[in-house]
Design an enzyme around this catalytic site. Structure first.
Site, PDB file in Angstrom:
ATOM      1  N   TYR A   1       0.850  -1.187   0.000  1.00 54.56           N
ATOM      2  CA  TYR A   1       0.000   0.000   0.000  1.00 54.56           C
ATOM      3  C   TYR A   1       0.885   1.235   0.000  1.00 54.56           C
ATOM      4  O   TYR A   1       1.855   1.316   0.762  1.00 54.56           O
ATOM      5  CB  TYR A   1      -0.885   0.004   1.247  1.00 54.56           C
TER       6      TYR A   1
ATOM      7  N   LYS B   1       3.935   9.058   8.834  1.00 51.31           N
ATOM      8  CA  LYS B   1       3.735   8.484  10.168  1.00 51.31           C
ATOM      9  C   LYS B   1       4.733   9.028  11.210  1.00 51.31           C
ATOM     10  O   LYS B   1       4.569  10.161  11.640  1.00 51.31           O
ATOM     11  CB  LYS B   1       3.698   6.959  10.072  1.00 51.31           C
TER      12      LYS B   1
ATOM     13  N   ASP C   1       9.266   2.846  -0.036  1.00 54.18           N
ATOM     14  CA  ASP C   1       8.213   3.527   0.707  1.00 54.18           C
ATOM     15  C   ASP C   1       8.394   3.153   2.178  1.00 54.18           C
ATOM     16  O   ASP C   1       7.990   2.073   2.611  1.00 54.18           O
ATOM     17  CB  ASP C   1       6.836   3.105   0.184  1.00 54.18           C
TER      18      ASP C   1
HETATM   19  C1  PLP Z   1       0.254   4.704   5.744  1.00 51.16           C
HETATM   20  C2  PLP Z   1       1.020   4.456   4.517  1.00 51.16           C
HETATM   21  C3  PLP Z   1       0.948   5.314   3.409  1.00 51.16           C
HETATM   22  C4  PLP Z   1      -0.043   6.452   3.332  1.00 51.16           C
HETATM   23  O1  PLP Z   1       0.188   7.432   4.272  1.00 51.16           O
HETATM   24  P1  PLP Z   1      -1.024   8.428   4.664  1.00 51.16           P
HETATM   25  O2  PLP Z   1      -0.378   9.386   5.610  1.00 51.16           O
HETATM   26  O3  PLP Z   1      -2.063   7.560   5.273  1.00 51.16           O
HETATM   27  O4  PLP Z   1      -1.482   9.078   3.414  1.00 51.16           O
HETATM   28  C5  PLP Z   1       1.801   5.093   2.353  1.00 51.16           C
HETATM   29  N1  PLP Z   1       2.669   4.071   2.369  1.00 51.16           N
HETATM   30  C6  PLP Z   1       2.771   3.228   3.399  1.00 51.16           C
HETATM   31  C7  PLP Z   1       3.783   2.133   3.374  1.00 51.16           C
HETATM   32  C8  PLP Z   1       1.936   3.375   4.504  1.00 51.16           C
HETATM   33  O5  PLP Z   1       2.013   2.508   5.506  1.00 51.16           O
END
Ligand code: PLP
Length: 430
Positions: A145, A268, A240
């Protein structure tokens, strides 16, 4: 069942005015049954809901609360920033200090741009990679994701996986055609895509340790082999690290595994609980970003003073207290081993994938190494386990396809409580 009248009443009101009653689908309890719990406040390892029940928190806002809730270091920094005005729309000292700090902590980042969420970070990163290479296609891994931008809502993990809509309506065919997917941990599939789409792939993006199909660990040399393929085909490698950044190590998964991507996305933890994201990488690539270069990306509230203060206070605390990592990693190991042993004791088929302070208990007898194997989990059994834990005051992610995140506020007392609750939860399943 405990009575949670205030949460239920709020949820009923919410459903009238907010789609599905929540501002992010993963907060709903659809995958596990029941209504979401509305939180009132939190301190340290504990959440307190609107009905005054307390829970040991194993989500920690999906990561940012790595020190536990309402940590005084973050609280003080935000208070101080607030009194100086919450926003200017002009550059500030904190943004410079934040950029310097991130570049000093994350091995591959030479320049960084702040944004307001992980979604923005990944969306911008692929635009920059496309601008830099002059190519259109990207490769992502099934079950990973990367936020909710159109290009990524293809085999998109957790939220999408939980609700069985791997491809969201509203994403055009044109966009979807430029996103190629391959199974995680399968280097041959990537090689094949790169050959079939020669000189067309701008970037490969992945979670170096996956959190969003549950915790899935890269196999030996997988990340290094991706690195080599990207060099060979002149493709931008994007880690990511929105989840793994500052969690698996101060420098994220790239530090832990010793593999440097070309670009990194953060979120995060980097915001200390406020809405922040960041993307960065090699100077050569980042100098494509406007106004240094032609790739446009902007944000009215980017580098917001409150958010910078919170993030910087948290990152600085982590930098000065490396024992935090030793502690949360040890807790991860203890919980993973404990849950696995309990599952075996109660004859429940289960796997635990754990890296440092991230782990997932999968209800399946097979090893979980990608999306296909994760999907074999018994989600109904997970739902029962989840609710049994909730009844005993342990708050897990409300989906089989999520990771738990340990905070430094979880001590011996909480570990014991979690394991006692879990033993009873397993017992109720067998
Ligand atoms: C949470 C998450 C996102 C998205 O971040 P948001 O602040 O919710 O838009 C993207 N990549 C990874 C790996 C994530 O865990």
């Amino acid at each position: 069942m405990l009575k949670k009248e205030n949460s239920s009443a709020l949820f009923n009101r919410a459903k009238n005015f907010i789609p599905g009653g929540v501002n992010s689908p993963v907060r709903a309890f659809r995958a596990v049954g029941g209504n979401p719990i509305f939180m009132h406040h939190a301190k340290g390892a504990y959440l307190y809901d609107e009905d005054n029940y307390s829970y040991i928190d194993l989500i920690n806002s999906w990561g940012p609360m790595i020190l536990g809730h309402a940590h005084p270091v973050v609280e003080e920094a935000v208070k101080q920033a607030l009194s100086g005005s919450p926003s200017f729309g002009a550059p500030t000292r904190r943004e410079v200090e934040m950029a310097e700090l991130i570049c000093s902590l994350v091995p591959s980042i030479e320049q960084v741009r702040m944004v307001n969420s992980g979604t923005e970070a990944t969306m911008a990163a692929i635009r920059v990679a496309r601008g830099f290479t002059g190519r259109d296609k990207i490769i992502k891994m099934e079950g990973c994701y990367h936020g909710h931008a159109d290009s990524f809502l293809i085999a998109a993990g957790s939220g999408a996986l939980t609700f069985g809509v791997p491809d969201s309506p509203g994403v055009t065919k044109g966009v979807a055609n430029d996103t190629l997917t391959a199974p995680f941990n399968n280097i041959e599939a990537i090689e094949k895509l790169l050959i079939e789409n020669k000189n067309q792939v701008a970037a490969i993006i992945l979670e170096p340790v996956v959190g969003n199909m549950g915790c899935v660990i890269p196999e030996e040399n997988y990340l290094q082999r991706l690195r080599n393929l990207c060099n060979q085909h002149e493709v931008v490698l994007i880690f990511d690290e929105v989840m793994t950044g500052f969690r698996l190590a101060l420098g994220g998964a790239q530090e832990l595994y010793g593999v440097k991507p070309d670009m990194t996305t953060l979120g995060k933890i980097v915001g200390g609980g406020l809405p922040v994201g960041a993307y960065g990488g090699k100077k050569e690539i980042m100098s494509c970003v406007s106004p240094a270069g032609p790739v446009y990306q902007a944000g009215t509230l980017s580098g917001n003073p409150l958010a910078m203060a919170a993030g910087m206070a948290l990152l600085t605390h982590l930098k000065n207290n490396p024992q935090v990592y030793a502690n949360i990693n040890e807790t991860g190991k203890t919980l993973a081993a404990g849950l696995l042993q309990q599952a075996a004791h109660h004859y429940i088929p289960a796997q635990v994938n754990q890296v440092g302070s991230m782990f997932t208990l999968f209800f399946t007898k097979e090893k979980v190494s990608d999306y296909e194997t994760a999907k074999k989990s018994d989600t109904a059994l997970f739902g029962k386990y989840f609710n049994a834990m909730l009844e005993q005051g342990v708050y897990l992610a409300p989906s089989q396809f999520e990771a738990m995140f340990i905070s430094n506020s979880i001590g011996k007392e909480e570990i014991d409580k979690i394991l006692i609750a879990s033993d009873l939860a397993f017992k109720s399943l067998s």
